[in-house]
Design a protein around this motif. Structure first.
Motif, PDB file in Angstrom:
ATOM      1  N   PRO A  12      53.513  62.661 -49.002  1.00 10.64           N
ATOM      2  CA  PRO A  12      54.569  61.847 -49.215  1.00 10.64           C
ATOM      3  C   PRO A  12      54.654  61.471 -50.650  1.00 10.64           C
ATOM      4  O   PRO A  12      53.771  61.091 -51.394  1.00 10.64           O
ATOM      5  CB  PRO A  12      54.430  60.778 -48.382  1.00 10.64           C
ATOM      6  CG  PRO A  12      53.455  61.180 -47.092  1.00 10.64           C
ATOM      7  CD  PRO A  12      52.680  62.273 -47.780  1.00 10.64           C
ATOM      8  N   GLU A  20      68.557  74.782 -47.077  1.00  8.78           N
ATOM      9  CA  GLU A  20      67.774  74.718 -46.013  1.00  8.78           C
ATOM     10  C   GLU A  20      66.585  75.453 -46.078  1.00  8.78           C
ATOM     11  O   GLU A  20      65.351  75.184 -45.763  1.00  8.78           O
ATOM     12  CB  GLU A  20      68.204  74.054 -44.785  1.00  8.78           C
ATOM     13  CG  GLU A  20      67.466  73.693 -43.789  1.00  8.78           C
ATOM     14  CD  GLU A  20      66.759  72.259 -44.135  1.00  8.78           C
ATOM     15  OE1 GLU A  20      65.708  71.841 -43.597  1.00  8.78           O
ATOM     16  OE2 GLU A  20      67.505  71.567 -44.978  1.00  8.78           O
ATOM     17  N   ALA A  65      55.887  68.403 -49.828  1.00 13.00           N
ATOM     18  CA  ALA A  65      55.299  69.107 -48.825  1.00 13.00           C
ATOM     19  C   ALA A  65      53.882  69.146 -48.782  1.00 13.00           C
ATOM     20  O   ALA A  65      53.275  69.049 -47.710  1.00 13.00           O
ATOM     21  CB  ALA A  65      55.611  70.580 -48.798  1.00 13.00           C
ATOM     22  N   ASP A 107      59.237  60.950 -47.302  1.00 14.21           N
ATOM     23  CA  ASP A 107      58.076  62.033 -46.780  1.00 14.21           C
ATOM     24  C   ASP A 107      58.825  63.214 -46.306  1.00 14.21           C
ATOM     25  O   ASP A 107      58.415  64.026 -45.691  1.00 14.21           O
ATOM     26  CB  ASP A 107      57.024  61.456 -45.834  1.00 14.21           C
ATOM     27  CG  ASP A 107      58.158  60.800 -44.535  1.00 14.21           C
ATOM     28  OD1 ASP A 107      59.204  60.643 -44.540  1.00 14.21           O
ATOM     29  OD2 ASP A 107      57.422  60.935 -43.689  1.00 14.21           O
ATOM     30  N   LYS A 108      60.115  63.115 -46.275  1.00 13.16           N
ATOM     31  CA  LYS A 108      61.164  64.184 -45.743  1.00 13.16           C
ATOM     32  C   LYS A 108      62.112  64.784 -46.489  1.00 13.16           C
ATOM     33  O   LYS A 108      63.071  63.775 -46.858  1.00 13.16           O
ATOM     34  CB  LYS A 108      61.365  64.103 -44.293  1.00 13.16           C
ATOM     35  CG  LYS A 108      62.227  65.229 -43.468  1.00 13.16           C
ATOM     36  CD  LYS A 108      62.530  64.935 -42.135  1.00 13.16           C
ATOM     37  CE  LYS A 108      63.252  66.095 -41.302  1.00 13.16           C
ATOM     38  NZ  LYS A 108      63.765  65.824 -40.075  1.00 13.16           N
ATOM     39  N   GLN A 139      62.597  74.492 -46.283  1.00 13.83           N
ATOM     40  CA  GLN A 139      61.606  74.944 -45.125  1.00 13.83           C
ATOM     41  C   GLN A 139      60.665  75.794 -45.743  1.00 13.83           C
ATOM     42  O   GLN A 139      59.414  75.829 -45.029  1.00 13.83           O
ATOM     43  CB  GLN A 139      62.451  75.842 -44.102  1.00 13.83           C
ATOM     44  CG  GLN A 139      63.522  75.038 -43.078  1.00 13.83           C
ATOM     45  CD  GLN A 139      62.729  73.563 -42.689  1.00 13.83           C
ATOM     46  OE1 GLN A 139      61.665  73.767 -42.161  1.00 13.83           O
ATOM     47  NE2 GLN A 139      63.519  72.492 -42.676  1.00 13.83           N
ATOM     48  N   THR A 193      65.769  67.154 -46.979  1.00 13.03           N
ATOM     49  CA  THR A 193      66.561  68.289 -46.388  1.00 13.03           C
ATOM     50  C   THR A 193      67.559  68.639 -47.518  1.00 13.03           C
ATOM     51  O   THR A 193      68.161  67.973 -48.263  1.00 13.03           O
ATOM     52  CB  THR A 193      67.165  67.575 -45.118  1.00 13.03           C
ATOM     53  OG1 THR A 193      67.827  66.345 -45.525  1.00 13.03           O
ATOM     54  CG2 THR A 193      66.119  67.339 -44.107  1.00 13.03           C
ATOM     55  N   ALA A 241      66.769  62.984 -48.968  1.00  8.27           N
ATOM     56  CA  ALA A 241      65.269  62.680 -48.561  1.00  8.27           C
ATOM     57  C   ALA A 241      65.378  61.421 -47.567  1.00  8.27           C
ATOM     58  O   ALA A 241      66.455  60.637 -47.740  1.00  8.27           O
ATOM     59  CB  ALA A 241      64.595  62.338 -49.912  1.00  8.27           C
ATOM     60  N   THR A 242      64.625  61.220 -46.812  1.00  2.92           N
ATOM     61  CA  THR A 242      64.317  59.922 -45.932  1.00  2.92           C
ATOM     62  C   THR A 242      63.019  59.440 -45.942  1.00  2.92           C
ATOM     63  O   THR A 242      62.133  60.228 -46.347  1.00  2.92           O
ATOM     64  CB  THR A 242      64.700  60.373 -44.410  1.00  2.92           C
ATOM     65  OG1 THR A 242      63.997  61.565 -43.972  1.00  2.92           O
ATOM     66  CG2 THR A 242      66.077  60.831 -44.391  1.00  2.92           C
ATOM     67  N   GLY A 243      62.718  58.322 -45.645  1.00  2.00           N
ATOM     68  CA  GLY A 243      61.497  57.584 -45.754  1.00  2.00           C
ATOM     69  C   GLY A 243      61.555  56.034 -45.425  1.00  2.00           C
ATOM     70  O   GLY A 243      62.268  55.745 -44.592  1.00  2.00           O
TER      71      GLY A 243
END
Length: 363
Positions: free
Chosen positions: A257, A354, A254, A294-295, A358, A297, A72-74
């Motif tokens: 956040p 992934e 999704a 918020d993302k 997605q 992967t 995850a990133t944010g």
């Protein structure tokens, strides 16, 4: 003649440990590693890695602990409330990027999701200037061991018997009898309220660290990530979806956040540093900012894959304490990292793909 009540008590402990066997093994594998210098000639990084593989099997290319995960990133928005306690740049008012990883404790990368598995959140907070704050947290209130030797002893007691495929209950019973601190900590862990998923779990650093401010004053601290998402109780295990908790996390992210308040507990000079012992409830809790992720992967191509979430990587203004577990973890994290880098070409895809990310968690 009546049985010795102490023997009855030990038997009761053994029965209880057997009932929560999988969860206890995950807790044992969940948070601590052992560095060789603690018991020279006997307990080394290599022996501990061998121990993890004896418990979980060997899974080439994966982390030896927290093997099943998702990146995850944010970002982290600091509100400045931590400045009186620490001179760390990451706690000054402002925003810094975050790379994170959700995972289950234990070294089985394809284990089916289950409510009783210990969940983890590891983060790298990276302000400008090159210093970092790395932290690895889990969703239990205390760590079940008071020192690294006890951790290793329990791990070896948990190695599955070749005939049954399960830990020998007599070995677990003997370990519990010899380690009353473990039994006490497991009792505390067993009383916690388990949430419905990753997104509304509280993650605790458990270990004791030290904050140092601009004036040189220091205080012992522990920290937690407390979810903004509302608590909901854990539900039954989903049938037919081995990644149902991860897929729920993907679906949650999704929609919006995900956020956690970073809360630092300020200890007193006499508070225990051992992570199996809780601090008194009346200690001061300081909310120092908010983490937003918020993302997500899959780990196969994620930004967290090559990060070693070493809890001793700290900025100026934060240091380790007399708690020896972070240093021990650091040593074996490095060993695990080296092994999986060597095995990179042979690593199979992870359990959470992934394509699932997605698809918004709809497997």
């Amino acid at each position: 003649m009546d049985e010795d009540p102490r023997k009855l008590s030990r038997n009761a402990v053994a029965i209880r440990l057997g009932a929560i066997g999988a969860a206890v093994v995950c807790m044992a594998c969940g948070f601590a590693y052992v560095g060789g210098w603690f018991t020279p000639g006997r307990l080394t990084q290599g022996k501990v890695i061998d121990g993890f593989e004896a418990v979980n099997g060997k899974h080439v290319g994966f982390r030896r602990n927290h093997a099943k995960g998702l990146c995850a990133t944010g970002w982290f928005d600091s509100n400045g409330a931590g400045v009186p306690f620490s001179k760390a740049d990451v706690l000054a008012p402002g925003r810094v990027p975050v790379t994170a990883r959700f995972a289950f404790a234990g070294g089985m990368p394809f284990i089916p999701d289950a409510p009783n598995l210990v969940r983890s959140l590891a983060m790298q907070l990276k302000p400008p200037g090159g210093e970092e704050w790395r932290t690895a947290m889990i969703d239990i209130p205390v760590f079940p061991f008071d020192n690294v030797q006890a951790f290793y002893a329990q791990m070896i007691a948990s190695v599955p018997d070749q005939k049954t495929g399960k830990p020998d209950p007599e070995k677990m019973k003997a370990f519990a009898a010899a380690h009353p601190a473990f039994v006490s900590a497991v009792g505390i862990v067993g009383k916690r309220a388990v949430s419905s998923g990753f997104a509304n779990s509280t993650y605790n650093g458990l270990d004791t660290f030290v904050f140092v401010n601009q004036a040189g004053a220091s205080v012992p601290v522990r920290w937690s990530a407390v979810p903004v998402q509302p608590f909901a109780p854990v539900g039954p295990q989903a049938a037919g979806d081995p990644n149902y908790l991860f897929n729920a996390l993907i679906a949650d992210a999704a929609r919006q956040p995900l956020q956690w308040k970073m809360v630092v507990t300020i200890g007193h000079a006499g508070d225990p540093v051992s992570p199996n012992l809780p601090w008194p409830d009346d200690r001061t809790h300081v909310e120092v900012g908010t983490v937003t992720l918020d993302k997500l992967t899959a780990e196969d191509a994620g930004t967290c894959t090559d990060i070693n979430f070493d809890p001793t990587v700290l900025p100026a203004g934060m240091t380790t304490s007399a708690d020896g577990i972070p240093s021990a973890r650091s040593a074996a994290y490095a060993r695990s990292f080296t092994l999986r880098e060597r095995e990179r070409a042979a690593k199979p895809p992870g359990a959470v793909t992934e394509a699932e990310v997605q698809a918004g968690g709809r497997s």
